[in-house]
Design a protein around this motif. Structure first.
Motif, short mmCIF file in Angstrom:
data_model
loop_
_atom_site.label_atom_id
_atom_site.label_comp_id
_atom_site.label_asym_id
_atom_site.label_seq_id
_atom_site.Cartn_x
_atom_site.Cartn_y
_atom_site.Cartn_z
N GLN A 208 32.76 -51.38 -27.29
CA GLN A 208 32.82 -51.05 -25.87
C GLN A 208 33.20 -49.59 -25.66
OE1 GLN A 208 35.58 -54.12 -24.53
NE2 GLN A 208 33.92 -55.13 -23.43
N ILE A 209 34.14 -49.10 -26.44
CA ILE A 209 34.56 -47.70 -26.32
C ILE A 209 33.39 -46.78 -26.66
CG2 ILE A 209 36.05 -45.92 -27.29
CD1 ILE A 209 38.19 -48.07 -27.64
N VAL A 210 32.65 -47.10 -27.73
CA VAL A 210 31.53 -46.26 -28.15
C VAL A 210 30.44 -46.26 -27.08
CG1 VAL A 210 29.70 -45.99 -29.85
CG2 VAL A 210 32.01 -46.56 -30.59
N ILE A 211 30.10 -47.44 -26.55
CA ILE A 211 29.08 -47.53 -25.49
C ILE A 211 29.50 -46.67 -24.30
CG2 ILE A 211 28.06 -49.07 -23.77
CD1 ILE A 211 26.72 -49.41 -26.37
N LYS B 10 31.51 -44.10 -24.19
CA LYS B 10 31.49 -42.67 -24.49
C LYS B 10 30.07 -42.12 -24.54
CE LYS B 10 35.91 -41.94 -26.83
NZ LYS B 10 36.27 -40.76 -26.02
N VAL B 11 29.14 -42.87 -25.14
CA VAL B 11 27.76 -42.40 -25.20
C VAL B 11 27.16 -42.31 -23.79
CG1 VAL B 11 25.43 -42.93 -26.01
CG2 VAL B 11 27.37 -43.23 -27.54
N MET B 12 27.40 -43.33 -22.97
CA MET B 12 26.85 -43.33 -21.61
C MET B 12 27.46 -42.22 -20.76
SD MET B 12 26.40 -47.44 -20.81
CE MET B 12 25.43 -47.14 -19.33
N GLN B 13 28.75 -41.97 -20.96
CA GLN B 13 29.39 -40.86 -20.24
C GLN B 13 28.79 -39.53 -20.66
OE1 GLN B 13 33.61 -41.21 -20.94
NE2 GLN B 13 33.78 -43.14 -19.80
N HIS B 14 28.53 -39.38 -21.95
CA HIS B 14 27.94 -38.14 -22.45
C HIS B 14 26.56 -37.92 -21.83
CE1 HIS B 14 25.91 -35.36 -25.17
NE2 HIS B 14 27.11 -34.97 -25.61
N ASN C 196 25.13 -48.29 -32.91
CA ASN C 196 25.23 -49.49 -33.73
C ASN C 196 26.20 -50.49 -33.11
OD1 ASN C 196 24.58 -47.18 -35.86
ND2 ASN C 196 23.81 -49.11 -36.64
N LEU C 197 25.78 -51.73 -33.02
CA LEU C 197 26.63 -52.80 -32.52
C LEU C 197 26.92 -53.78 -33.65
CD1 LEU C 197 25.01 -53.61 -29.05
CD2 LEU C 197 26.99 -52.16 -29.52
N SER C 198 28.13 -54.27 -33.68
CA SER C 198 28.51 -55.25 -34.69
C SER C 198 27.98 -56.62 -34.32
CB SER C 198 30.03 -55.32 -34.82
OG SER C 198 30.60 -55.78 -33.61
N MET C 199 27.85 -57.48 -35.31
CA MET C 199 27.40 -58.83 -35.04
C MET C 199 28.41 -59.57 -34.18
SD MET C 199 24.89 -60.77 -35.48
CE MET C 199 24.37 -62.46 -35.46
#
Length: 675
Positions: free
Chosen positions: A504-507, A509-513, A528-531
């Protein structure tokens, strides 16, 4: 969230856009036929009215002329004798019939002897009809003669009222007849056309099924000749495409089975080793305990550059010979070469107390390849050992994560070294892993997560048309400000159940960027998303809502899931992938080729990209089996509308090779490092 040091973006074909205005063929034909019937209706009615009007005008003209002639002959004697009363009586007899507007009897000098006139009133006929279809009432005359002398002239003008009434009656009746015929015929045409075009819906569904990789044939062929031929051709195409893909898949699978041996060292490769280890971990009677050893030769890349590929292969072969002496001690031991200068050794049933001695002996024997003096690029061996005991929750991932964690600890030293930890105790043997575990235990702060982006480059086509531009590589900022790579903390995050939070944090941050700075390098970024996240209903609901709220950003995201995470859960993953793709994101399979079921499930899972596992890249220049497998995979993927990316591309020769094999995109240190 995994990082590849050699990954490149898949070449993406621009999707076909549907027209915003879509009209069914049946509706279009119905509209055209209806329009034609309207035109035919009015044209036919106009012809009927015009013909009737012409006929009535000629009838009135003839009628007036006949009356004038007849009356003239009748009054000849009266006109000679100037018997006006008789002439008036005879004119009245004719005029009273009501078919005449005017009857005049004049002397030869123009003097009117008798004049009969009637107002031209038309009853029961609309005024607009009279104006639209005017009837001419010509004045017809006849001369009354006395020998050769003209004694009188008879003039007759017919009354148009009756003609208008007849014209109106004929017009109304014709309009109703034409209207009823038009409606009945139109209904019949539409019914017949609907039945004739009904197979088009089946053909449309057949085409949709092909796009979904479902190859169905139409059992019932339409009776319309043209549609019959089209349906037959579609069925033939479906059968041919399915046969082609099946044959390609089967051939690629056979070649993949043949490619389990590493050509440089003669050892089993990563795929074979992984499959055997997975089996043993699930079979306690065969493998109750033991040690998984991972050996990595530091400085190998620099050695290759200095001495050439042949010397590098010789170094790998020498390392394999040394390790074979350990594997030979127990026939149940497994030895494999993993990626690049990395080897794996499985020693079953070794006592835990004997593990330190094993580590010391391995480092000592591998001293044969050690280079002096020690520099950052000199050859030396590091050994990570995970001690395994069977338990209900044991898994391949946990054992490998523990071994990699131990290897990372050993690599932190500037001299040949080994480190050991139990497979269920990842991260508890060093300060680094204690620090990482502490971060996830208290709840990872978004401030501790940093992203780097690695470029993905097209192998063919225009750079501007290439969609897959970068992959987001996740880092955690340590207490000393250093960037901790994903390989060192993913295992801890998984063990502590923090992968969903990390994703969730990565998503975010990427969308904010993308929102603030625009698309990274002008195009979509892979995340990349984990299973654990992708099968979590709450996470998927959160992600779908977030993507739908920002569709422009969603179009600049590619969601990747590792193949080994989804190959056993295809039926669960298919609806999730479909739901996510509806938001505008693209889907990708990462580390493709690790599972034996790779080609089997690819046809049933709708994705946009597959990224071939990096283990295929190191030997791509020399292994014809790998080359054939990649080329066959590319052909199958392209047939399914999927683009292929090759990761871990480290040099120009590898890039040229994957390009020649038809791969769409490449990623790796040759393309660019994460930054």
């Amino acid at each position: 969230m995994s990082e590849s040091n050699q990954q490149r973006p898949p070449v993406e074909h621009a999707p076909l856009e549907r027209s915003k205005v879509q009209i069914k063929v049946s509706h279009l034909l119905a509209f055209i036929i209806s329009l034609m019937w309207v035109l035919v209706f009015f044209a036919t009615l106009a012809v009927v009215v015009s013909s009737t009007r012409d006929y009535l005008q000629r009838a009135m003209e003839s009628h007036a002329q006949d009356t004038a002639t007849s009356l003239g002959l009748s009054i000849t004697h009266s006109a000679k004798s100037n018997d006006v009363a008789t002439i008036d009586t005879m004119a009245n007899a004719i005029f009273d019939r009501g078919y005449y507007r005017e009857i005049l009897v004049k002397r030869s000098n123009g003097e009117v002897l008798v004049a009969k006139r009637l107002e031209e009133a038309v009853e029961g006929v609309p005024g607009w009809f009279i104006k639209a279809f005017p009837l001419k009432t010509p004045r017809m005359d006849a001369t009354v003669m006395d020998g050769w002398r003209q004694v009188a002239v008879v003039e007759v003008v017919s009354h148009a009222g009756h003609a208008y009434s007849e014209l109106w009656r004929v017009s109304v009746r014709s309009a109703w007849v034409l209207f009823i015929v038009a409606i009945v015929s139109l209904v019949l045409v539409l019914v017949i056309m609907g039945r004739a075009l009904r197979p088009l819906r089946d053909m449309e569904q057949q085409a949709i099924n092909i796009a979904k990789r479902e190859f169905t044939t139409l059992k019932k062929l339409p009776w319309a000749r043209e549609l019959h031929r089209i349906t037959f051709a579609l069925n033939s195409m479906v059968v041919a495409v399915e046969r082609m893909l099946t044959e390609q898949s089967e051939l690629a699978e056979k070649m993949r089975q043949k490619a389990y041996v590493d050509e440089v060292t003669g050892l089993m490769n990563r795929s074979d080793f992984s499959e055997r280890l997975r089996h043993l971990i699930g079979a306690p009677t065969k493998f109750a305990s033991g040690a998984l050893v991972i050996i990595r030769i530091r400085g190998f890349a620099a050695y290759n550059e200095r001495n050439g590929r042949v010397a590098g292969d010789g170094l790998l072969a020498q390392t394999a010979t040394i390790l074979n002496r350990f594997a030979a001690r127990d026939e149940r031991s497994l030895l494999a070469r993993l990626d690049g200068p990395e080897f794996a050794l499985l020693v079953p049933d070794i006592a835990e107390a004997a593990v330190p001695a094993l580590g010391d002996e391995l480092v000592k024997e591998l001293g044969e390849i050690e280079e002096f003096p020690h520099t950052e690029t000199s050859i030396m061996a590091h050994v990570g050992i995970a001690y395994y005991r069977y338990s209900e929750d044991a898994s391949f991932g946990k054992v490998m994560a523990a071994a990699n964690a131990a290897l990372a600890t050993a690599q932190a030293r500037d001299a040949p070294a080994w480190h050991v930890q139990e497979a269920d105790a990842t991260g508890k043997s060093s300060a680094l892993y204690l620090e990482i575990s502490g971060m996830f235990q208290v709840g990872l702060s978004p401030d501790r997560v940093a992203l780097q982006y690695q470029t993905v480059k097209p192998c063919v086509g225009e750079e501007a048309a290439w969609r897959y531009r970068t992959e987001a590589c996740v880092r955690i900022v340590g207490t000393d400000g250093s960037m901790i790579r994903a390989g060192l903390f993913i295992a801890a995050a998984k063990r502590l159940g923090a992968l969903r939070l990390l994703d969730q944090i990565v998503i975010d941050k990427v969308m904010q960027h993308v929102q603030i700075h625009g698309p990274v390098q002008g195009g979509p970024t892979a995340v990349n998303l984990s299973m654990e996240s992708i099968v979590d209903p709450e996470f998927v609901t959160w992600l779908v809502a977030k993507l739908r709220a920002q569709p422009d950003i969603a179009r600049n995201l590619i969601l990747e899931v590792a193949e080994n995470a989804i190959s056993s859960k295809i039926q669960d993953i298919k609806p999730i992938f479909a739901r996510l793709r509806e938001t505008g994101v693209r889907m990708s399979i990462d580390r493709f080729g690790q599972s034996a079921a790779s080609l089997g499930y690819l046809r049933s899972l709708v994705v946009d990209y597959i990224k071939i596992d990096g283990s295929f890249t190191p030997d791509i220049l020399t292994s014809t089996d790998r080359q054939f497998f990649v080329q066959a995979l590319v052909g199958i993927a392209h047939g399914l509308g999927i683009q292929v990316i090759m990761e871990w591309v480290e040099n120009e020769r590898q890039f040229d090779m994957v390009k020649s094999l038809g791969v769409d995109g490449a990623q790796g240190y040759y393309i660019g490092k994460p930054e």
